[in-house]
Motif scaffolding. Structure first.
Motif, PDB file in Angstrom:
ATOM      1  N   ASP A   1       0.934  -1.326  -0.070  1.00 35.26           N
ATOM      2  CA  ASP A   1      -0.182   0.172   0.101  1.00 35.26           C
ATOM      3  C   ASP A   1       0.837   1.370   0.131  1.00 35.26           C
TER       4      ASP A   1
ATOM      5  N   LYS B   1       0.834   6.512   3.758  1.00 29.41           N
ATOM      6  CA  LYS B   1       0.012   7.775   3.801  1.00 29.41           C
ATOM      7  C   LYS B   1       0.722   9.118   3.961  1.00 29.41           C
ATOM      8  N   ASP B   2       0.189  10.176   3.238  1.00 24.66           N
ATOM      9  CA  ASP B   2       0.643  11.614   3.160  1.00 24.66           C
ATOM     10  C   ASP B   2       0.740  12.221   4.611  1.00 24.66           C
ATOM     11  N   PRO B   3       1.449  12.350   5.271  1.00 26.73           N
ATOM     12  CA  PRO B   3       1.167  12.579   6.672  1.00 26.73           C
ATOM     13  C   PRO B   3       0.871  14.187   6.783  1.00 26.73           C
ATOM     14  N   ARG B   4       0.811  14.992   5.607  1.00 26.03           N
ATOM     15  CA  ARG B   4       0.187  16.389   5.624  1.00 26.03           C
ATOM     16  C   ARG B   4      -1.420  16.278   5.676  1.00 26.03           C
ATOM     17  N   ASP B   5      -1.992  15.132   5.228  1.00 23.09           N
ATOM     18  CA  ASP B   5      -3.317  15.285   4.915  1.00 23.09           C
ATOM     19  C   ASP B   5      -3.923  13.809   5.542  1.00 23.09           C
ATOM     20  N   SER B   6      -3.303  13.055   6.375  1.00 19.26           N
ATOM     21  CA  SER B   6      -3.847  11.845   6.722  1.00 19.26           C
ATOM     22  C   SER B   6      -4.848  11.924   7.897  1.00 19.26           C
ATOM     23  N   TYR B   7      -4.731  13.105   8.383  1.00 21.02           N
ATOM     24  CA  TYR B   7      -6.011  13.290   9.540  1.00 21.02           C
ATOM     25  C   TYR B   7      -6.425  14.781   9.049  1.00 21.02           C
TER      26      TYR B   7
ATOM     27  N   SER C   1      -6.906  18.362   8.237  1.00 24.59           N
ATOM     28  CA  SER C   1      -5.672  19.162   7.798  1.00 24.59           C
ATOM     29  C   SER C   1      -5.933  20.921   8.010  1.00 24.59           C
TER      30      SER C   1
ATOM     31  N   SER D   1      -8.579   2.429  14.461  1.00 21.47           N
ATOM     32  CA  SER D   1      -7.447   2.507  13.709  1.00 21.47           C
ATOM     33  C   SER D   1      -6.098   1.697  14.169  1.00 21.47           C
TER      34      SER D   1
ATOM     35  N   GLU E   1      -1.880   9.977  17.183  1.00 21.56           N
ATOM     36  CA  GLU E   1      -0.627  10.206  16.414  1.00 21.56           C
ATOM     37  C   GLU E   1       0.424   9.932  17.468  1.00 21.56           C
TER      38      GLU E   1
END
Length: 299
Positions: free
Chosen positions: A9, A12-18, A20, A47, A270
């Motif tokens: 897989d 995840k892009d950490p900028r928009d994984s939650y 933002s 999660s 996180e």
């Protein structure tokens, strides 16, 4: 099997994984609760997946009802630990929800309502956890209070006392009661803050306590290391917890966390892995450390 089936897989892009963006203006009275928050914080309820890293252990988490403490309680339980959480009586609804998530894992949970500003209570929670679980392996000193100060001149002695009693006195009382019962392999973890290193003037008293917690962590790690007990701190940056709307700075919420290199505030979920690392044998050579979880903001 196709080539696409073999590919892992995408990370995840950490900028928009939650979440933002910024947050809508909102204010709560202290101590702050999860239900009125918009948007709702993520504690890893759906999660976080455990790997048995804390199997057979018992943990005590102060301020374990919501926010970072809740995320840690859920993660510890999914890693195989029984969990005791302390919290203010006003936070009963949050505590019950946390307890429900712990019970879903099959682990035991002990609820300990009371005020950490009481030395009797801060000491008794250690004895209660020991009586319930028969052991104590991890102590997470997480309970905290902060409030935005309009100016240093308006900081009352009563408020200063409340911050220090909650953030420092209770920490010392609980740790002092726990240490005689901890065996080699045990872990103490404090929740410090980026404020210990980059203090905001509106949080001057809170930042003072967080600086003291870092000194406490480093000094106690040196004392307890020869006994095989590790002491570390996690230093969160801007994290979306009930403490934030209860800090009384609604005008700052639309930009809360936007000044980090990742461009957003963090979620309690996180931070969970940082506490699991420091509590488990995976962190067996980590002691006296301050682990930043700040979205890239430097300490």
């Amino acid at each position: 099997m196709t080539d696409s089936d073999k590919r892992p897989d995408q990370p995840k892009d950490p900028r928009d994984s939650y979440h933002s963006g910024g947050f809508p203006e909102q204010v709560q009275e202290q101590p702050g609760l999860t239900a009125p928050m918009e948007p709702k914080p993520d504690h890893g309820e759906e999660s976080y997946e455990g790997s048995n890293a804390l199997a057979g252990k018992a943990a005590l988490i102060t301020g374990g009802d919501s926010g970072i403490g809740k995320a840690v309680a859920i993660a510890f339980a999914r890693e195989g630990a029984d969990v005791a959480i302390s919290y203010l009586p006003e936070e009963e609804a949050d505590a019950q929800d946390t307890a429900a998530w712990v019970r879903k894992t099959g682990q035991r949970v002990l609820l300990l309502p009371g005020d950490g500003r009481s030395e009797e209570f801060s000491t008794s929670i250690v004895n209660d956890a020991l009586a319930e679980f028969g052991r104590l392996d991890v102590v997470v000193l997480n309970a905290a209070y902060q409030k935005n100060r309009d100016s240093f001149e308006t900081l009352s002695t009563g408020e200063f006392d409340r911050v220090f009693k909650t953030n420092l006195y209770s920490l010392l009382w609980t740790a002092r009661a726990a240490v005689p019962h901890l065996k080699a392999g045990a872990s103490i973890i404090t929740t410090a803050s980026i404020q210990a290193f980059n203090p905001s003037p509106g949080l001057i008293d809170y930042a003072m306590t967080k600086g003291a917690q870092v000194a406490f962590t480093k000094a106690l790690a040196q004392e307890l290391g020869p006994r095989g007990i590790r002491v570390n701190a996690v230093a969160p940056g801007p994290i979306w917890t009930p403490l934030i709307p209860a800090t009384e700075w609604p005008e700052k919420l639309p930009k809360f966390g936007q000044d980090t290199p990742l461009g957003r505030a963090g979620q309690p979920a996180e931070l969970a892995a940082a506490y699991v690392l420091l509590a488990s044998d995976h962190g067996s050579y980590i002691s006296g450390a301050v682990l930043p979880v700040t979205g890239g903001k430097g300490l």
